[in-house]
Design a protein around this motif. Structure first.
Motif, PDB file in Angstrom:
ATOM      1  N   THR A   1      -4.379  -2.451 -18.512  1.00 47.15           N
ATOM      2  CA  THR A   1      -3.713  -3.269 -17.498  1.00 47.15           C
ATOM      3  C   THR A   1      -2.687  -4.180 -18.160  1.00 47.15           C
ATOM      4  N   LEU A   2      -1.636  -3.574 -18.684  1.00 53.27           N
ATOM      5  CA  LEU A   2      -0.573  -4.348 -19.319  1.00 53.27           C
ATOM      6  C   LEU A   2       0.055  -5.325 -18.334  1.00 53.27           C
ATOM      7  N   TRP A   3       0.141  -4.913 -17.088  1.00 52.51           N
ATOM      8  CA  TRP A   3       0.676  -5.758 -16.029  1.00 52.51           C
ATOM      9  C   TRP A   3      -0.361  -5.785 -14.928  1.00 52.51           C
ATOM     10  N   ASN A   4      -0.842  -6.973 -14.605  1.00 54.40           N
ATOM     11  CA  ASN A   4      -1.881  -7.092 -13.591  1.00 54.40           C
ATOM     12  C   ASN A   4      -1.332  -7.251 -12.185  1.00 54.40           C
ATOM     13  N   SER A   5      -0.124  -7.710 -12.073  1.00 48.46           N
ATOM     14  CA  SER A   5       0.380  -7.998 -10.731  1.00 48.46           C
ATOM     15  C   SER A   5       0.746  -6.710 -10.014  1.00 48.46           C
ATOM     16  N   VAL A   6       0.431  -6.681  -8.738  1.00 47.47           N
ATOM     17  CA  VAL A   6       0.837  -5.570  -7.898  1.00 47.47           C
ATOM     18  C   VAL A   6       2.246  -5.881  -7.428  1.00 47.47           C
ATOM     19  N   SER A   7       3.062  -4.874  -7.364  1.00 46.24           N
ATOM     20  CA  SER A   7       4.437  -5.071  -6.935  1.00 46.24           C
ATOM     21  C   SER A   7       4.485  -5.730  -5.567  1.00 46.24           C
ATOM     22  N   GLU A   8       5.368  -6.704  -5.444  1.00 44.12           N
ATOM     23  CA  GLU A   8       5.518  -7.401  -4.167  1.00 44.12           C
ATOM     24  C   GLU A   8       6.657  -6.817  -3.345  1.00 44.12           C
ATOM     25  N   GLU A   9       7.216  -5.730  -3.805  1.00 40.73           N
ATOM     26  CA  GLU A   9       8.280  -5.077  -3.061  1.00 40.73           C
ATOM     27  C   GLU A   9       7.704  -4.531  -1.757  1.00 40.73           C
ATOM     28  N   LYS A  10       8.489  -4.555  -0.730  1.00 40.72           N
ATOM     29  CA  LYS A  10       8.082  -4.015   0.570  1.00 40.72           C
ATOM     30  C   LYS A  10       8.809  -2.686   0.776  1.00 40.72           C
ATOM     31  N   LEU A  11       8.215  -1.633   0.285  1.00 41.00           N
ATOM     32  CA  LEU A  11       8.798  -0.311   0.439  1.00 41.00           C
ATOM     33  C   LEU A  11       8.194   0.335   1.677  1.00 41.00           C
ATOM     34  N   GLU A  12       9.052   0.826   2.536  1.00 41.83           N
ATOM     35  CA  GLU A  12       8.567   1.473   3.743  1.00 41.83           C
ATOM     36  C   GLU A  12       8.905   2.955   3.689  1.00 41.83           C
TER      37      GLU A  12
ATOM     38  N   GLY B   1       1.028   9.000   6.580  1.00 46.15           N
ATOM     39  CA  GLY B   1       0.868  10.428   6.322  1.00 46.15           C
ATOM     40  C   GLY B   1       1.877  10.995   5.347  1.00 46.15           C
ATOM     41  N   ALA B   2       2.364  10.161   4.458  1.00 42.75           N
ATOM     42  CA  ALA B   2       3.305  10.596   3.423  1.00 42.75           C
ATOM     43  C   ALA B   2       2.523  11.028   2.185  1.00 42.75           C
ATOM     44  N   LYS B   3       3.205  11.674   1.266  1.00 44.96           N
ATOM     45  CA  LYS B   3       2.585  12.122   0.025  1.00 44.96           C
ATOM     46  C   LYS B   3       3.391  11.590  -1.157  1.00 44.96           C
ATOM     47  N   ALA B   4       2.682  11.182  -2.201  1.00 47.71           N
ATOM     48  CA  ALA B   4       3.340  10.622  -3.386  1.00 47.71           C
ATOM     49  C   ALA B   4       3.029  11.444  -4.630  1.00 47.71           C
TER      50      ALA B   4
ATOM     51  N   GLY C   1       0.833   2.570   1.131  1.00 44.74           N
ATOM     52  CA  GLY C   1       1.878   2.689   2.148  1.00 44.74           C
ATOM     53  C   GLY C   1       2.058   4.117   2.619  1.00 44.74           C
ATOM     54  N   ALA C   2       1.971   5.052   1.699  1.00 47.88           N
ATOM     55  CA  ALA C   2       2.125   6.464   2.048  1.00 47.88           C
ATOM     56  C   ALA C   2       0.967   6.942   2.921  1.00 47.88           C
TER      57      ALA C   2
END
Length: 185
Positions: free
Chosen positions: A26-37, A66-69, A61-62
């Motif tokens: 966990t080099l970076w603990n913060s979850v991205s605060e970007e609002k991607l839709e 019903g999206a796929k990542a 978000g996906a």
């Protein structure tokens, strides 16, 4: 015989990243605060998934629509970390693979969105153009690209003309001027 306590510098960027992720998943603990839709049924590609912090947000978000990542990283260790997260959170809508942003193994125009948070600055200048071309190739016409990079205004940016530095851990970081990003996209 003298013994050196200094660790040998990694020979490649992949070795540097594998070493960092092996020390601390966990080099970076913060979850991205970007609002991607994302839209219903969209296909999303995350390049440079690292330790999965942005992937957590993308997967959630996906799933809602019903999206796929798909998540890709060239670091073997990063892929292992993301596979653990996939199992932990039981993500059914996420595929994780090892790959290079400069030579993606996906079909042309396969993705509705590409997410590249703090990826482009970690790619050598000579290879960055290949990654940009690959993003353009796999992105559908009218698709969205989400990019996050460090700015030349960041306090860590090196002085002088060269805005790229190799940190003590062997990881490369480039700091971007707005004009550079405008030329890429």
């Amino acid at each position: 015989m003298a013994h050196s306590s200094k660790k040998e510098k990694p020979k490649t960027l992949e070795q540097a990243w594998n070493r960092e992720y092996s020390k601390n998943e966990t080099l970076w603990n913060s979850v991205s605060e970007e609002k991607l839709e994302f839209g219903k049924g969209e296909r999303i590609l995350e390049l440079g998934c690292g330790n999965g912090q942005t992937l957590k947000m993308i997967a959630a978000g996906a799933e809602k629509v019903g999206a796929k990542a798909w998540a890709v990283d060239f670091s073997r260790k990063a892929v292992e970390i993301c596979e653990k997260l996939k199992k932990k959170y039981a993500w059914k809508n996420v595929e994780i693979a090892r790959g290079d942003a400069g030579g993606l193994e996906f079909e042309d125009e396969m993705f509705d969105s590409v997410v590249a948070f703090h990826l482009l600055g970690n790619i050598e200048d000579a290879k960055r153009g290949s990654a940009i071309k690959e993003i353009a190739r796999v992105l559908k016409k009218g698709g969205k690209v989400f990019v996050k990079v460090f700015s030349v205004n960041d306090f860590r940016c090196p002085d002088g003309k060269d805005k790229t530095k190799v940190k003590s851990n062997g990881i490369l970081e480039h700091y971007f001027a707005q004009e550079e990003l405008d030329e890429m996209f």
